[in-house]
Every structure is written in C-alpha cells, then in structure tokens.
Design a protein around this motif. Sequence first.
Motif, mmCIF file in Angstrom:
data_model
loop_
_atom_site.group_PDB
_atom_site.id
_atom_site.type_symbol
_atom_site.label_atom_id
_atom_site.label_comp_id
_atom_site.label_asym_id
_atom_site.label_seq_id
_atom_site.Cartn_x
_atom_site.Cartn_y
_atom_site.Cartn_z
ATOM 1 N N VAL A 129 -6.927 16.063 -8.712
ATOM 2 C CA VAL A 129 -6.242 15.788 -7.485
ATOM 3 C C VAL A 129 -6.790 16.358 -6.291
ATOM 4 O O VAL A 129 -6.413 17.781 -6.222
ATOM 5 C CB VAL A 129 -5.013 15.459 -7.547
ATOM 6 N N GLY A 130 -7.262 15.802 -5.464
ATOM 7 C CA GLY A 130 -7.641 16.551 -4.018
ATOM 8 C C GLY A 130 -6.605 15.951 -2.938
ATOM 9 O O GLY A 130 -5.599 15.642 -3.226
ATOM 10 N N ASP A 131 -6.840 16.277 -1.804
ATOM 11 C CA ASP A 131 -5.972 15.900 -0.686
ATOM 12 C C ASP A 131 -5.612 14.525 -0.422
ATOM 13 O O ASP A 131 -4.507 14.167 -0.388
ATOM 14 C CB ASP A 131 -6.604 16.221 0.578
ATOM 15 N N ALA A 132 -6.608 13.619 -0.746
ATOM 16 C CA ALA A 132 -6.408 11.982 -0.631
ATOM 17 C C ALA A 132 -5.434 11.547 -1.600
ATOM 18 O O ALA A 132 -4.545 10.909 -1.317
ATOM 19 C CB ALA A 132 -7.731 11.429 -0.727
ATOM 20 N N GLY A 133 -5.721 12.202 -2.883
ATOM 21 C CA GLY A 133 -4.688 11.882 -4.076
ATOM 22 C C GLY A 133 -3.440 12.443 -3.714
ATOM 23 O O GLY A 133 -2.435 11.735 -4.227
ATOM 24 N N ALA A 134 -3.137 13.710 -3.371
ATOM 25 C CA ALA A 134 -1.916 14.102 -3.138
ATOM 26 C C ALA A 134 -1.048 13.462 -2.136
ATOM 27 O O ALA A 134 0.063 13.345 -2.130
ATOM 28 C CB ALA A 134 -2.126 15.566 -2.865
ATOM 29 N N VAL A 135 -2.090 12.925 -1.092
ATOM 30 C CA VAL A 135 -1.262 12.166 0.100
ATOM 31 C C VAL A 135 -0.905 10.933 -0.523
ATOM 32 O O VAL A 135 0.374 10.615 -0.318
ATOM 33 C CB VAL A 135 -2.300 12.052 1.204
ATOM 34 N N ALA A 136 -1.693 10.137 -1.449
ATOM 35 C CA ALA A 136 -1.215 8.603 -2.056
ATOM 36 C C ALA A 136 -0.156 9.258 -2.928
ATOM 37 O O ALA A 136 0.881 8.334 -2.883
ATOM 38 C CB ALA A 136 -2.235 8.244 -2.800
ATOM 39 N N ILE A 137 -0.060 9.914 -3.549
ATOM 40 C CA ILE A 137 1.084 10.334 -4.625
ATOM 41 C C ILE A 137 2.270 10.602 -3.793
ATOM 42 O O ILE A 137 3.537 10.342 -4.083
ATOM 43 C CB ILE A 137 0.813 11.509 -5.451
ATOM 44 N N ALA A 138 2.318 11.396 -2.798
ATOM 45 C CA ALA A 138 3.538 11.643 -2.188
ATOM 46 C C ALA A 138 4.073 10.441 -1.384
ATOM 47 O O ALA A 138 5.369 10.209 -1.285
ATOM 48 C CB ALA A 138 2.866 12.725 -0.801
ATOM 49 N N GLU A 139 3.249 9.525 -0.933
ATOM 50 C CA GLU A 139 3.851 8.412 -0.189
ATOM 51 C C GLU A 139 4.052 7.380 -1.252
ATOM 52 O O GLU A 139 5.020 6.644 -1.006
ATOM 53 C CB GLU A 139 2.490 7.888 0.494
ATOM 54 N N ALA A 140 3.953 7.582 -2.442
ATOM 55 C CA ALA A 140 4.322 6.710 -3.562
ATOM 56 C C ALA A 140 5.626 7.004 -4.340
ATOM 57 O O ALA A 140 6.163 6.296 -4.773
ATOM 58 C CB ALA A 140 3.272 6.485 -4.687
ATOM 59 N N LEU A 141 5.838 8.322 -4.201
ATOM 60 C CA LEU A 141 7.290 8.795 -4.619
ATOM 61 C C LEU A 141 8.327 8.069 -4.036
ATOM 62 O O LEU A 141 8.516 7.876 -2.899
ATOM 63 C CB LEU A 141 7.182 10.436 -4.341
ATOM 64 N N ARG A 142 9.320 7.855 -4.918
ATOM 65 C CA ARG A 142 10.579 7.226 -4.649
ATOM 66 C C ARG A 142 11.455 8.156 -4.616
ATOM 67 O O ARG A 142 11.713 9.316 -5.418
ATOM 68 C CB ARG A 142 10.606 5.929 -5.729
ATOM 69 N N ALA A 143 12.923 7.836 -4.331
ATOM 70 C CA ALA A 143 13.923 8.508 -4.110
ATOM 71 C C ALA A 143 14.449 9.154 -5.489
ATOM 72 O O ALA A 143 15.123 10.215 -5.337
ATOM 73 C CB ALA A 143 15.020 7.924 -3.416
ATOM 74 N N ASN A 187 -4.847 21.523 -9.653
ATOM 75 C CA ASN A 187 -5.718 20.761 -8.916
ATOM 76 C C ASN A 187 -6.139 21.337 -7.808
ATOM 77 O O ASN A 187 -6.518 22.486 -7.911
ATOM 78 C CB ASN A 187 -4.943 19.444 -8.565
ATOM 79 N N SER A 188 -6.911 20.403 -6.737
ATOM 80 C CA SER A 188 -7.438 20.983 -5.652
ATOM 81 C C SER A 188 -6.768 20.360 -4.276
ATOM 82 O O SER A 188 -7.519 20.146 -3.316
ATOM 83 C CB SER A 188 -8.884 20.674 -5.643
ATOM 84 N N ILE A 189 -5.668 20.508 -4.323
ATOM 85 C CA ILE A 189 -4.771 20.154 -3.080
ATOM 86 C C ILE A 189 -5.135 21.213 -1.993
ATOM 87 O O ILE A 189 -4.893 22.401 -2.286
ATOM 88 C CB ILE A 189 -3.231 19.929 -3.393
ATOM 89 N N GLY A 190 -5.256 20.587 -0.690
ATOM 90 C CA GLY A 190 -5.455 21.340 0.445
ATOM 91 C C GLY A 190 -4.201 21.108 1.602
ATOM 92 O O GLY A 190 -3.226 20.784 1.094
ATOM 93 N N VAL A 191 -4.910 21.457 2.706
ATOM 94 C CA VAL A 191 -3.745 21.338 3.663
ATOM 95 C C VAL A 191 -3.048 20.115 3.776
ATOM 96 O O VAL A 191 -1.831 19.775 3.908
ATOM 97 C CB VAL A 191 -4.437 21.701 5.087
ATOM 98 N N GLN A 192 -3.866 18.960 4.004
ATOM 99 C CA GLN A 192 -3.272 17.637 4.117
ATOM 100 C C GLN A 192 -2.207 17.073 2.897
ATOM 101 O O GLN A 192 -1.105 16.580 3.396
ATOM 102 C CB GLN A 192 -4.345 16.509 4.332
ATOM 103 N N GLY A 193 -2.762 17.473 1.638
ATOM 104 C CA GLY A 193 -2.074 17.074 0.579
ATOM 105 C C GLY A 193 -0.535 17.886 0.640
ATOM 106 O O GLY A 193 0.447 17.290 0.293
ATOM 107 N N ALA A 194 -0.567 19.251 0.977
ATOM 108 C CA ALA A 194 0.337 20.264 0.871
ATOM 109 C C ALA A 194 1.347 19.438 2.009
ATOM 110 O O ALA A 194 2.686 19.664 1.692
ATOM 111 C CB ALA A 194 -0.037 21.704 1.170
ATOM 112 N N GLU A 195 1.038 19.383 3.233
ATOM 113 C CA GLU A 195 1.668 18.779 4.188
ATOM 114 C C GLU A 195 2.527 17.591 3.786
ATOM 115 O O GLU A 195 3.747 17.181 4.179
ATOM 116 C CB GLU A 195 1.047 18.544 5.580
ATOM 117 N N ALA A 196 1.613 16.511 3.426
ATOM 118 C CA ALA A 196 2.397 15.325 2.713
ATOM 119 C C ALA A 196 3.353 15.409 1.628
ATOM 120 O O ALA A 196 4.391 14.758 1.675
ATOM 121 C CB ALA A 196 1.074 14.228 2.191
ATOM 122 N N ILE A 197 3.041 16.330 0.775
ATOM 123 C CA ILE A 197 4.047 16.634 -0.368
ATOM 124 C C ILE A 197 5.284 17.214 0.280
ATOM 125 O O ILE A 197 6.420 16.924 0.004
ATOM 126 C CB ILE A 197 3.473 17.535 -1.564
#
Length: 273
Positions: free
Chosen positions: A4-18, A28-38
């Motif tokens: 999972v890279g940045d795009a994947g992490a952003v998608a997962i973060a947006e899909a998470l529910r309460a 994985n290989s999460i970067g700045v954008q993914g970390a910010e989204a999480i």
Amino acid sequence: SAHVGDAGAVAIAEALRAFVVELDLSGNSIGVQGAEAIGRTKAVSLETLILSGNGLADTAVRRLCAGLSRPEAPQLTQLSLAENNITHAGRALGDLLKSQNRLAFLDLHWNYITGDGAVGLFEGVAVAGSAALARLDLSWNCLGNMGAEATMQALAAALQQEDSSLVHLDLSYNSIRGEECGILGQGLKDNHTLLGLHLVGNAATVDANGFVVADGSANVRSPVTRPTTPAKMLGQVGTAPPCKCKFLISSQERAAIQAAFKSVDVDRSGTIE
C-alpha cells in the motif's frame, strides 16, 4: 504488507467507518499524503493504529500527529510507529500526547530520535495530559547522540511527575553514556510507578533493587551497530515479532475497503503505489 502506497492509504482512510477500532498497515510504503489522510480519519472509535515499517520519516509523522491532535480525532490507546526513520519529529509526538489522553502504549523503537526531538517527546510525556501512558518503547534510537544531557534531563523530569503512570520504559541500545545515565538515575529516585526499565546497550545497568547504576568508565560514545532486521517488539528481545493483528471490522467495512482498493488499482496488479 499489501504494498500500500499513498493512494491506497488515502483510499483506505476515506473508506473507514466510525465503528472501526483497529487498523494495521505495517510494512507498507505509506508517505506524507497517506499519513495525513490517516491522521484525519473519521473513524472516531479507532483505538489501535499500527504503521510500523513504512519509512514515514519526519514530515509524514508530523502530518499524522497534526491530524490526530484535532479535537474530533479518535482517542487512541495504542500507536505503533516503529521502523519509520523518525529523527526530529519527536516534538510533534510529544505534542500529540497532550491531546491523546487515552494513549497507553507508544511504540517508537527502531528509529533515529535524538536532540530536540527527543526533548520535545519527553516534555510531552511529562504533561498531565499523558497520564494514561503506561508503556513507552524507545529502544534502538539515538538518544545518546546529539543533546544527550538535555534529553536525559527532560526524561528525568517526566519520571519525577507525581501523576506519572509510566510502568514500562525501554531505552535499550541508545548509546547513552554513564554520566547521562546518572541523570536518569537521579530522576528515578523518587519514582514509584515504573516497574520495568530496559537499559542494555547503554553505559548503565539496573541492580537487584531496581536502581540505575551508571558505568562511569564507559563515557566514550560509540556508534550503534544495528542488526539487519529488528530483533524485537516491546519485551521480546531476541525473538521474532508477533503476528500482525487483524482488522477488527465488519464484513460491510471490509467490502468498502476492498472496493476502494480496486478503484485505484487501475492496472489490476494487486499493488497500489
């Protein structure tokens, strides 16, 4: 790892529910954008976040901490950021402790935390808002390098706090010299909460009565030589890391994450960078 890279992490973060309570994206290989989204997740019930082994580095960790410091952010009980090349973002982590009042376990082993970052981290540990923190793993960092005296003074001050709830502290393999270990020892004299202290790989030992005994003859700082792969998680020296935790999510949540993954996996390779 699911690559999972940045795009994947952003998608997962947006899909998470309460109702999600645990998320493990280690290795994985999460970067700045993914970390910010999480960090800005709307999963307000999230309690355990494991991002070890992503190579996040300082900027991504600062973005993550900024998101998790929001008033509406989930109140974590466990955060693991081991093996992420963290050097100077310790102050951001210290600030995070001031808002994450339920955080009981912070795992930062196998990073490069040193200098002002280390001081800022321990200042965060000292504040009343971090009174829930029971376990802190800082093994295989660089606390004994730049600004080691100020670092140990900040840690000693944190350990002297009357409301400290820290019971397990791992400082193994930080190349802390004898005189700086002496500062730590002074900070522990009136501490009655710490039950486990790991100091192997520094110029001190813990005697049978639980007191820090500094080795005054070992004041020449030598570089830390790390093995090829991390030897341990907290309290597991010389053993393989435990199996990764599973997502504690419903079938509906799993389906939402899978759909988000497929939406960005345009080449159908099973990998999103």
